[in-house]
Design a protein around this motif. Structure first.
Motif, PDB file in Angstrom:
ATOM      1  N   SER A  44      24.409  -4.605 -21.508  1.00 39.40           N
ATOM      2  CA  SER A  44      23.165  -5.134 -22.237  1.00 39.40           C
ATOM      3  C   SER A  44      22.892  -4.705 -23.557  1.00 39.40           C
ATOM      4  O   SER A  44      22.314  -5.455 -24.224  1.00 39.40           O
TER       5      SER A  44
ATOM      6  N   ASN B  99      11.089  -3.732 -14.563  1.00 36.46           N
ATOM      7  CA  ASN B  99      11.739  -4.621 -13.321  1.00 36.46           C
ATOM      8  C   ASN B  99      11.394  -3.857 -12.052  1.00 36.46           C
ATOM      9  O   ASN B  99      12.220  -3.760 -10.988  1.00 36.46           O
TER      10      ASN B  99
ATOM     11  N   ARG C  71      15.449  -3.698 -19.292  1.00 38.61           N
ATOM     12  CA  ARG C  71      14.669  -5.329 -18.787  1.00 38.61           C
ATOM     13  C   ARG C  71      15.850  -6.292 -18.587  1.00 38.61           C
ATOM     14  O   ARG C  71      15.777  -6.992 -17.501  1.00 38.61           O
ATOM     15  N   ARG C  72      16.771  -6.343 -19.521  1.00 37.67           N
ATOM     16  CA  ARG C  72      17.735  -7.396 -19.579  1.00 37.67           C
ATOM     17  C   ARG C  72      18.888  -7.150 -18.270  1.00 37.67           C
ATOM     18  O   ARG C  72      19.537  -8.100 -18.078  1.00 37.67           O
ATOM     19  N   THR C  73      18.958  -5.767 -18.062  1.00 39.60           N
ATOM     20  CA  THR C  73      19.932  -5.526 -17.204  1.00 39.60           C
ATOM     21  C   THR C  73      19.559  -5.913 -15.658  1.00 39.60           C
ATOM     22  O   THR C  73      20.477  -6.303 -14.902  1.00 39.60           O
ATOM     23  N   GLY C  74      18.181  -6.014 -15.527  1.00 41.59           N
ATOM     24  CA  GLY C  74      17.648  -6.431 -14.201  1.00 41.59           C
ATOM     25  C   GLY C  74      17.487  -5.256 -13.081  1.00 41.59           C
ATOM     26  O   GLY C  74      17.606  -4.033 -13.483  1.00 41.59           O
ATOM     27  N   ARG C  75      17.696  -5.744 -11.688  1.00 39.10           N
ATOM     28  CA  ARG C  75      17.635  -4.501 -10.706  1.00 39.10           C
ATOM     29  C   ARG C  75      18.842  -3.748 -10.553  1.00 39.10           C
ATOM     30  O   ARG C  75      18.997  -2.813 -10.149  1.00 39.10           O
TER      31      ARG C  75
END
Length: 520
Positions: A470, A196, A456-460
């Motif tokens: 996550s 991200n 990646r799934r957590t985001g920014r």
């Protein structure tokens, strides 16, 4: 030069905000609904002021760790970072509600009475909170810092993760191989832009195993307190596992995929530690499941044997878990023996045989397995020997011929779990210097894959708690070299169970029997 310094500071990972004691107390209220002073905090719901513990409805559960709010169930909790609350021109909400800026007094009123600065009622889904004036002041103090309170290891362009590995002695080679595997995985993701938009940097903390548990714990403290890491990935610290896990829980730092023989799924697991594969405890439970299928509905007597004394503490827990699993499957006659080496003789074998024991879940090492097998030969007793593969290497292949067809081992993974791309990955990792350390390298590479997917799934909006959420949402994740991995809010072992293999004494090989034994 000043510009270069500014750019360097921007790129560097952010250090944790140095909160005052009052602000830390407010953070605890915001995230956990708990008063640092031990005072009672209640959440009042609805017109009837139904009182619930604030721990069940802390502010952060709706407004988010970052205070930006999350749409849920048709409601959209507003942003409550302080810079937003005190905007000089006030607020106009989507439903048309208007009010001027907040100040300390109007903020306190909104928390206690559910009214905005203009006296309008807040959304009915917003609880009112009953707390002391001191706790309310602490909460307000933390909200003033919330916007800048970023977890360690989280920068604008970089995420820092750490690992704890042996740097000297016989285990140093395994430590180097694990470090190489982790670096290789991170280098691959960084070469494609990172996660991200952020690169992932590995911080390796080494320790000398000759110093015992104290050296490993000291290394863990250095990593957690000075390393400025978001999470710990993999790692190998067999002399100090429980101590390191406790440190991580206290510091609220996730540990993903540590290499250990004692990964377990107790009733109340450590919420900050995520194991990839089952350890001895869950392998013993899987053996109990296998025994239930093999011995049939008559449920004859079985025995669970584990070493006595402090060195066998982890194995005693595994023995207890196996007995619970057997009882769940209807076994009533369970012989439990905490043995010393001198007890593993013909007299014990004759005693168990006289009691009709037809299967033994045995939690000893190679030397103890050899003693028990010889005792069984002398006593002309041929029970099923059910052994966790993590504890036994050669002895299972060298038992007396009379036990042919009666020796079974549990393993958390088999070569059949390795997909073609996984095997190709092992070859790639070997080019990075990981040869000769297959088991630890597979674990390290898998741990890195799990962590990166969760990031990646957590985001920014990355934080330790968001990362844990996550990780808990991962389901049937295929990392190529391991069984599919699933976690959950109360599940901290990804592949919860084991395979059981039979020992072919003539061919000196293993063959799978019974498939995967899950122990959900």
């Amino acid at each position: 030069m000043a510009l270069l310094a500014a750019l360097a500071a921007l790129a560097a990972p952010a250090a944790a905000v140095d909160l005052t004691p009052q602000e830390r107390a407010g953070k605890r209220i915001y995230l956990q609904g708990e008063s640092a002073s031990g005072g009672e905090i209640s959440a009042l719901i609805g017109r009837d002021d139904l009182a619930l513990p604030a721990t069940s409805m802390p502010c952060g559960s709706c407004h988010g760790e970052d205070g930006l709010g999350r749409a849920e169930g048709g409601a959209r909790p507003p942003t409550i970072i302080w810079s937003e609350l005190v905007k000089p021109y006030g607020h106009v909400h989507p439903g048309g509600r208007k009010h001027p800026r907040y100040d300390a007094s109007s903020f306190a009123r909104s928390v206690k009475e559910g009214l905005d600065p203009a006296g309008n009622a807040l959304d009915p889904t917003m609880p009112r909170y009953r707390m002391s004036a001191g706790d309310l002041a602490s909460l307000a103090a933390y909200l003033r810092r919330l916007e800048e309170d970023r977890d360690p290891g989280v920068g604008e362009t970089e995420l820092r993760v750490g690992t704890l590995l042996p740097a000297a002695g016989p285990a140093a080679g395994a430590g180097r191989a694990m470090s190489a595997a982790l670096e290789a995985r991170l280098a691959e993701v960084n070469a494609t832009g990172g996660v991200n938009g952020r690169r992932v940097k590995l911080v390796v903390e080494g320790y000398d195993p000759a110093g015992g548990a104290a050296a490993a714990v000291a290394g863990a403290r250095r990593l957690l307190e000075r390393g400025q890491v978001l999470a710990v990935v993999s790692g190998f610290f067999p002399s100090a596992e429980q101590e390191v896990f406790a440190l991580a829980a206290k510091a609220e730092v996730p540990i993903v995929g540590p290499f250990t023989l004692f990964a377990s799924q107790p009733e109340s697991p450590n919420p900050w530690v995520f194991h990839l594969l089952s350890g001895v405890r869950e392998q013993a439970r899987a053996l109990a499941e296998f025994a239930a299928g093999r011995l049939g509905p008559e449920r004859p007597p079985v025995a669970v044997l584990s070493p006595a004394g402090p060195p066998g503490a982890g194995l005693a827990d595994a023995a207890s878990a196996a007995k619970v699993q057997l009882a769940r499957r209807g076994f009533a006659a369970i012989e439990s023996v905490a043995y010393g080496p001198a007890q593993l003789g013909p007299s014990l074998a004759r005693d168990l045989a006289a009691k009709g024991v037809r299967a033994v879940i045995f939690l000893g090492d190679d030397a103890d397995v050899a003693r028990l097998a010889e005792a069984a030969r002398v006593a002309a007793w041929t029970p099923d020997l059910l052994l966790p593969g993590a504890l036994v290497a050669r002895a299972a292949l060298e038992v007396p011929p009379a036990l042919e067809g009666h020796v079974f081992l549990a393993y958390p993974t088999l070569p059949t779990d390795e997909k073609p791309d996984g095997r190709a990955r092992l070859a790639t990792l070997a080019a990075h210097g990981t040869s000769g350390h297959r088991a630890v390298v597979i674990q390290a590479d898998g741990a890195a894959a799990v962590l990166l997917e969760a990031l990646r799934r957590t985001g920014r909006r990355v934080s330790r708690r968001a990362l844990v959420a996550s990780l808990e949402a991962l389901y049937e994740l295929d990392v190529g070299l391991l069984p599919p991995l699933t976690f959950g809010p109360s599940r901290r072992v990804g592949a919860l169970g084991a395979y059981v293999v039979a020992v072919d004494l003539k061919e000196r090989t293993f063959r799978p029997v019974g498939g995967w034994q899950g122990v959900e």
